[in-house]
Design a protein around this motif. Structure first.
Motif, short mmCIF file in Angstrom:
data_model
loop_
_atom_site.label_atom_id
_atom_site.label_comp_id
_atom_site.label_asym_id
_atom_site.label_seq_id
_atom_site.Cartn_x
_atom_site.Cartn_y
_atom_site.Cartn_z
N GLY A 1 13.89 3.42 -0.04
CA GLY A 1 13.55 3.02 1.23
C GLY A 1 14.27 4.10 2.28
O GLY A 1 13.37 4.47 3.25
N GLN A 2 15.39 4.45 2.03
CA GLN A 2 15.77 5.34 3.14
C GLN A 2 15.08 6.73 3.27
O GLN A 2 15.20 7.47 4.10
N TYR A 3 14.23 7.07 2.03
CA TYR A 3 13.50 8.33 2.26
C TYR A 3 11.80 8.04 2.74
O TYR A 3 11.27 9.06 3.00
N LEU A 4 11.76 6.92 3.03
CA LEU A 4 10.40 6.61 3.34
C LEU A 4 10.31 6.89 4.82
O LEU A 4 10.39 5.66 5.58
N GLN A 5 10.01 7.80 5.50
CA GLN A 5 9.94 8.05 6.97
C GLN A 5 8.66 8.75 7.23
O GLN A 5 8.08 9.22 6.57
N LYS A 6 8.35 8.47 8.55
CA LYS A 6 6.82 8.78 9.23
C LYS A 6 6.69 10.34 8.76
O LYS A 6 7.45 11.02 8.81
N GLY A 7 5.41 10.45 8.32
CA GLY A 7 4.93 11.71 8.23
C GLY A 7 5.19 12.04 6.65
O GLY A 7 4.57 12.93 6.22
N LYS A 8 6.10 11.39 5.83
CA LYS A 8 6.20 11.82 4.47
C LYS A 8 4.93 11.77 3.67
O LYS A 8 4.18 10.70 3.91
N GLN A 9 4.49 12.57 2.91
CA GLN A 9 3.64 12.62 2.00
C GLN A 9 3.97 11.82 0.62
O GLN A 9 5.01 12.19 0.26
N VAL A 10 3.20 10.77 0.31
CA VAL A 10 3.54 10.09 -0.85
C VAL A 10 2.38 9.69 -1.76
O VAL A 10 1.30 9.40 -1.36
N LEU A 11 2.54 9.27 -2.95
CA LEU A 11 1.63 8.89 -3.69
C LEU A 11 2.07 7.56 -4.34
O LEU A 11 3.32 7.28 -4.79
N VAL A 12 1.29 6.56 -4.03
CA VAL A 12 1.75 5.26 -4.41
C VAL A 12 0.63 4.38 -5.43
O VAL A 12 -0.62 4.87 -5.57
N GLU A 13 1.26 3.78 -6.44
CA GLU A 13 0.54 2.87 -7.28
C GLU A 13 0.78 1.62 -7.03
O GLU A 13 1.92 1.15 -6.74
N GLY A 14 -0.20 0.53 -6.96
CA GLY A 14 -0.05 -0.98 -6.74
C GLY A 14 -1.23 -1.69 -6.89
O GLY A 14 -2.22 -1.32 -7.50
N ALA A 15 -1.23 -2.67 -6.37
CA ALA A 15 -2.28 -3.68 -6.56
C ALA A 15 -2.83 -4.25 -5.27
O ALA A 15 -1.97 -4.29 -4.22
N ILE A 16 -4.26 -4.39 -5.08
CA ILE A 16 -4.66 -4.90 -3.94
C ILE A 16 -4.42 -6.33 -3.77
O ILE A 16 -4.59 -7.18 -4.63
N GLN A 17 -3.93 -6.86 -2.67
CA GLN A 17 -3.91 -8.43 -2.10
C GLN A 17 -4.61 -8.78 -0.96
O GLN A 17 -4.82 -7.94 -0.06
N TYR A 18 -5.58 -9.74 -1.08
CA TYR A 18 -6.08 -10.30 0.29
C TYR A 18 -5.38 -11.42 0.46
O TYR A 18 -5.18 -12.31 -0.20
N THR A 19 -5.28 -11.61 1.96
CA THR A 19 -4.89 -12.96 2.36
C THR A 19 -5.69 -13.38 3.56
O THR A 19 -6.22 -12.43 4.17
N GLU A 20 -5.61 -14.55 3.96
CA GLU A 20 -6.27 -14.86 5.15
C GLU A 20 -5.40 -15.80 5.95
O GLU A 20 -4.43 -16.62 5.56
N LYS A 21 -5.23 -15.74 7.34
CA LYS A 21 -4.39 -16.12 8.12
C LYS A 21 -5.30 -16.66 9.56
O LYS A 21 -6.50 -15.97 9.72
N GLU A 22 -5.02 -18.00 9.93
CA GLU A 22 -5.78 -18.34 11.36
C GLU A 22 -5.02 -17.71 12.42
O GLU A 22 -3.71 -17.82 12.62
N ILE A 23 -5.87 -16.94 13.34
CA ILE A 23 -5.49 -16.41 14.53
C ILE A 23 -6.31 -16.81 15.55
O ILE A 23 -7.29 -16.50 15.54
N ASN A 24 -5.82 -17.49 16.85
CA ASN A 24 -6.45 -17.99 17.80
C ASN A 24 -7.71 -18.75 17.38
O ASN A 24 -8.99 -18.76 17.88
#
Length: 128
Positions: free
Chosen positions: A61-84
């Motif tokens: 976490g301490q290295y994750l700063q604006k502008g850093k180039q990163v390669l991430v691997e993960g899973a897509i998650q979809y969520t729904e929320k009621e707004i207005n």
């Protein structure tokens, strides 16, 4: 044959990571560049919302700063929320692994972090 929810993104962080209770959030920008029919350079940037586990945040976490180039691997998650009074749909990437590739003004060796038991890939997960 089983299926796998896997996404790999290479981009730059849009801001410093925001630590929350039990996880962290950050946006990632990915860009595509091409030439149009007239030979003019075109570019399109897509923004992705990332969620990073507490265990992964504690080690990187301490290295994750604006502008850093990163390669991430993960899973897509979809969520729904009621707004207005309307349902809004959101897409998020739950990060398994992050490789730091440096930033615009530094040249450091890549550093990959994936905590044990965090959902990291094995050879059995790769379809080819």
């Amino acid at each position: 044959m089983s299926s796998k929810n896997l996404v790999i993104l290479l981009g730059r962080l849009g801001q410093d990571v925001e630590a929350r209770e039990g996880y962290g959030t950050v946006s990632l920008a990915t860009s595509s560049v091409w030439k149009d029919r007239n030979g003019d350079r075109q570019e399109k940037t897509e923004w992705h919302s990332l969620t990073i586990s507490e265990r992964l945040m504690s080690s990187i976490g301490q290295y994750l700063q604006k502008g850093k180039q990163v390669l991430v691997e993960g899973a897509i998650q979809y969520t729904e929320k009621e707004i207005n009074g309307r349902n809004a749909k959101f897409t998020n990437i739950r990060v398994f692994q992050i490789t730091l590739l440096g930033s615009r003004d530094e040249t450091t060796a890549p550093r990959t972090v994936a905590p044990a038991g965090s959902g990291e890939l094995t050879e059995d997960d790769i379809p080819f």
